[in-house]
Write a protein that holds these residues in place. Structure first.
Motif, PDB file in Angstrom:
ATOM      1  N   ASP A 150       0.866  -1.181   0.000  1.00  0.00           N
ATOM      2  CA  ASP A 150       0.000   0.000   0.000  1.00  0.00           C
ATOM      3  C   ASP A 150       0.897   1.223   0.000  1.00  0.00           C
ATOM      4  O   ASP A 150       1.863   1.291   0.776  1.00  0.00           O
ATOM      5  N   CYS A 151       0.566   2.195  -0.856  1.00  0.00           N
ATOM      6  CA  CYS A 151       1.376   3.409  -0.993  1.00  0.00           C
ATOM      7  C   CYS A 151       0.519   4.652  -0.809  1.00  0.00           C
ATOM      8  O   CYS A 151      -0.705   4.592  -0.942  1.00  0.00           O
ATOM      9  N   ALA A 152       1.199   5.749  -0.583  1.00  0.00           N
ATOM     10  CA  ALA A 152       0.531   7.038  -0.656  1.00  0.00           C
ATOM     11  C   ALA A 152       0.091   7.208  -2.108  1.00  0.00           C
ATOM     12  O   ALA A 152       0.896   7.034  -3.033  1.00  0.00           O
ATOM     13  N   THR A 153      -1.170   7.490  -2.324  1.00  0.00           N
ATOM     14  CA  THR A 153      -1.756   7.512  -3.662  1.00  0.00           C
ATOM     15  C   THR A 153      -1.022   8.434  -4.634  1.00  0.00           C
ATOM     16  O   THR A 153      -0.875   8.103  -5.807  1.00  0.00           O
ATOM     17  N   ASP A 154      -0.540   9.546  -4.152  1.00  0.00           N
ATOM     18  CA  ASP A 154       0.111  10.504  -5.044  1.00  0.00           C
ATOM     19  C   ASP A 154       1.553  10.146  -5.388  1.00  0.00           C
ATOM     20  O   ASP A 154       2.210  10.873  -6.139  1.00  0.00           O
ATOM     21  N   SER A 155       2.066   9.020  -4.876  1.00  0.00           N
ATOM     22  CA  SER A 155       3.467   8.685  -5.136  1.00  0.00           C
ATOM     23  C   SER A 155       3.676   7.274  -5.680  1.00  0.00           C
ATOM     24  O   SER A 155       4.795   6.761  -5.653  1.00  0.00           O
ATOM     25  N   ILE A 156       2.635   6.644  -6.198  1.00  0.00           N
ATOM     26  CA  ILE A 156       2.741   5.252  -6.659  1.00  0.00           C
ATOM     27  C   ILE A 156       3.826   5.076  -7.730  1.00  0.00           C
ATOM     28  O   ILE A 156       4.676   4.184  -7.594  1.00  0.00           O
ATOM     29  N   PRO A 157       3.867   5.885  -8.784  1.00  0.00           N
ATOM     30  CA  PRO A 157       4.910   5.662  -9.804  1.00  0.00           C
ATOM     31  C   PRO A 157       6.329   5.831  -9.256  1.00  0.00           C
ATOM     32  O   PRO A 157       7.219   5.045  -9.587  1.00  0.00           O
ATOM     33  N   GLU A 158       6.527   6.830  -8.398  1.00  0.00           N
ATOM     34  CA  GLU A 158       7.852   7.067  -7.833  1.00  0.00           C
ATOM     35  C   GLU A 158       8.270   5.927  -6.900  1.00  0.00           C
ATOM     36  O   GLU A 158       9.419   5.485  -6.917  1.00  0.00           O
ATOM     37  N   SER A 207       2.246  -2.290 -10.854  1.00  0.00           N
ATOM     38  CA  SER A 207       1.161  -1.415 -10.414  1.00  0.00           C
ATOM     39  C   SER A 207      -0.115  -2.175 -10.732  1.00  0.00           C
ATOM     40  O   SER A 207      -0.290  -2.653 -11.863  1.00  0.00           O
ATOM     41  N   VAL A 208      -0.995  -2.321  -9.739  1.00  0.00           N
ATOM     42  CA  VAL A 208      -2.161  -3.194  -9.914  1.00  0.00           C
ATOM     43  C   VAL A 208      -3.451  -2.524  -9.463  1.00  0.00           C
ATOM     44  O   VAL A 208      -3.433  -1.557  -8.704  1.00  0.00           O
ATOM     45  N   ALA A 209      -4.554  -3.067  -9.942  1.00  0.00           N
ATOM     46  CA  ALA A 209      -5.879  -2.663  -9.464  1.00  0.00           C
ATOM     47  C   ALA A 209      -6.259  -3.600  -8.330  1.00  0.00           C
ATOM     48  O   ALA A 209      -5.806  -4.737  -8.273  1.00  0.00           O
ATOM     49  N   GLY A 210      -7.074  -3.119  -7.419  1.00  0.00           N
ATOM     50  CA  GLY A 210      -7.507  -3.967  -6.315  1.00  0.00           C
ATOM     51  C   GLY A 210      -7.234  -3.312  -4.982  1.00  0.00           C
ATOM     52  O   GLY A 210      -7.126  -2.095  -4.886  1.00  0.00           O
ATOM     53  N   HIS A 211      -7.082  -4.132  -3.937  1.00  0.00           N
ATOM     54  CA  HIS A 211      -6.951  -3.581  -2.594  1.00  0.00           C
ATOM     55  C   HIS A 211      -5.526  -3.162  -2.236  1.00  0.00           C
ATOM     56  O   HIS A 211      -5.294  -2.658  -1.138  1.00  0.00           O
ATOM     57  N   VAL A 212      -4.553  -3.385  -3.126  1.00  0.00           N
ATOM     58  CA  VAL A 212      -3.193  -2.883  -2.926  1.00  0.00           C
ATOM     59  C   VAL A 212      -2.790  -2.062  -4.139  1.00  0.00           C
ATOM     60  O   VAL A 212      -3.419  -2.143  -5.199  1.00  0.00           O
ATOM     61  N   ASP A 213      -1.738  -1.283  -3.985  1.00  0.00           N
ATOM     62  CA  ASP A 213      -1.285  -0.411  -5.075  1.00  0.00           C
ATOM     63  C   ASP A 213      -0.192  -1.045  -5.932  1.00  0.00           C
ATOM     64  O   ASP A 213      -0.158  -0.863  -7.140  1.00  0.00           O
ATOM     65  N   LEU A 214       0.714  -1.772  -5.269  1.00  0.00           N
ATOM     66  CA  LEU A 214       1.844  -2.377  -5.968  1.00  0.00           C
ATOM     67  C   LEU A 214       2.043  -3.808  -5.492  1.00  0.00           C
ATOM     68  O   LEU A 214       1.715  -4.142  -4.349  1.00  0.00           O
ATOM     69  N   ILE A 215       2.609  -4.623  -6.370  1.00  0.00           N
ATOM     70  CA  ILE A 215       3.067  -5.952  -5.996  1.00  0.00           C
ATOM     71  C   ILE A 215       4.519  -6.063  -6.432  1.00  0.00           C
ATOM     72  O   ILE A 215       4.850  -5.813  -7.595  1.00  0.00           O
ATOM     73  N   ALA A 216       5.383  -6.413  -5.481  1.00  0.00           N
ATOM     74  CA  ALA A 216       6.806  -6.593  -5.773  1.00  0.00           C
ATOM     75  C   ALA A 216       7.152  -8.070  -5.652  1.00  0.00           C
ATOM     76  O   ALA A 216       6.663  -8.767  -4.754  1.00  0.00           O
ATOM     77  N   ILE A 217       7.994  -8.533  -6.551  1.00  0.00           N
ATOM     78  CA  ILE A 217       8.510  -9.896  -6.498  1.00  0.00           C
ATOM     79  C   ILE A 217       9.956  -9.802  -5.999  1.00  0.00           C
ATOM     80  O   ILE A 217      10.780  -9.127  -6.608  1.00  0.00           O
ATOM     81  N   VAL A 218      10.210 -10.462  -4.887  1.00  0.00           N
ATOM     82  CA  VAL A 218      11.534 -10.450  -4.270  1.00  0.00           C
ATOM     83  C   VAL A 218      12.114 -11.852  -4.391  1.00  0.00           C
ATOM     84  O   VAL A 218      11.445 -12.834  -4.067  1.00  0.00           O
ATOM     85  N   ILE A 220       3.212   2.671   2.779  1.00  0.00           N
ATOM     86  CA  ILE A 220       2.400   2.752   3.990  1.00  0.00           C
ATOM     87  C   ILE A 220       2.350   1.414   4.713  1.00  0.00           C
ATOM     88  O   ILE A 220       2.459   1.341   5.935  1.00  0.00           O
ATOM     89  N   ASP A 221       2.195   0.306   3.951  1.00  0.00           N
ATOM     90  CA  ASP A 221       2.050  -1.006   4.571  1.00  0.00           C
ATOM     91  C   ASP A 221       2.471  -2.082   3.581  1.00  0.00           C
ATOM     92  O   ASP A 221       2.385  -1.884   2.360  1.00  0.00           O
ATOM     93  N   THR A 222       2.928  -3.220   4.100  1.00  0.00           N
ATOM     94  CA  THR A 222       3.273  -4.361   3.247  1.00  0.00           C
ATOM     95  C   THR A 222       2.647  -5.630   3.815  1.00  0.00           C
ATOM     96  O   THR A 222       2.398  -5.733   5.014  1.00  0.00           O
ATOM     97  N   ASP A 223       2.414  -6.574   2.934  1.00  0.00           N
ATOM     98  CA  ASP A 223       1.904  -7.894   3.304  1.00  0.00           C
ATOM     99  C   ASP A 223       2.687  -8.886   2.460  1.00  0.00           C
ATOM    100  O   ASP A 223       2.580  -8.885   1.231  1.00  0.00           O
ATOM    101  N   THR A 224       3.494  -9.718   3.105  1.00  0.00           N
ATOM    102  CA  THR A 224       4.419 -10.596   2.395  1.00  0.00           C
ATOM    103  C   THR A 224       3.927 -12.031   2.359  1.00  0.00           C
ATOM    104  O   THR A 224       3.481 -12.567   3.371  1.00  0.00           O
ATOM    105  N   HIS A 225       4.057 -12.650   1.194  1.00  0.00           N
ATOM    106  CA  HIS A 225       3.694 -14.046   0.987  1.00  0.00           C
ATOM    107  C   HIS A 225       4.917 -14.772   0.432  1.00  0.00           C
ATOM    108  O   HIS A 225       5.486 -14.346  -0.569  1.00  0.00           O
ATOM    109  N   ILE A 226       5.300 -15.868   1.071  1.00  0.00           N
ATOM    110  CA  ILE A 226       6.436 -16.664   0.617  1.00  0.00           C
ATOM    111  C   ILE A 226       5.922 -17.754  -0.318  1.00  0.00           C
ATOM    112  O   ILE A 226       4.983 -18.490   0.027  1.00  0.00           O
TER     113      ILE A 226
END
Length: 95
Positions: free
Chosen positions: A9-17, A33-44, A67-73
């Motif tokens: 989850d990101c601050a809405t005005d800074s998603i691309p940055e 950058s995705v639609a739905g309940h989160v703003d971004l998904i990162a693959i680590v 703002i917040d992260t939720d990690t799935h292994i």
């Protein structure tokens, strides 16, 4: 190789940055950058479990605008090719 999928989850005005900053981090292979309940998904992708904390808690979570992260292994990866093979068992090709 250990793969973690991080919902961000990101601050809405800074998603691309935020996305560009995250994509430049070591061990972050992709950022979407995705639609739905989160703003971004990162693959680590890391070699050892201890590195997950370094990348996510040490870098991703501290990135300005995050703002917040939720990690799935990930336990196992399935490709489209594997799925096609599994569903085609015993069936002749239409060719």
């Amino acid at each position: 190789m250990i793969t973690a999928i991080v919902l961000i989850d990101c601050a809405t005005d800074s998603i691309p940055e935020v996305a560009e900053t995250l994509a430049a981090l070591p061990n972050v292979s992709e950022v979407y950058s995705v639609a739905g309940h989160v703003d971004l998904i990162a693959i680590v992708r890391v070699r050892e479990y201890e590195q997950i904390a370094e990348v996510i808690a040490g870098s991703i979570s501290k990135t300005p605008g995050v703002i917040d992260t939720d990690t799935h292994i990930a336990f196992r990866a399935y490709s489209q090719h594997d799925l096609e093979g599994a569903f085609a068992i015993g069936l002749d090709d239409a060719d």
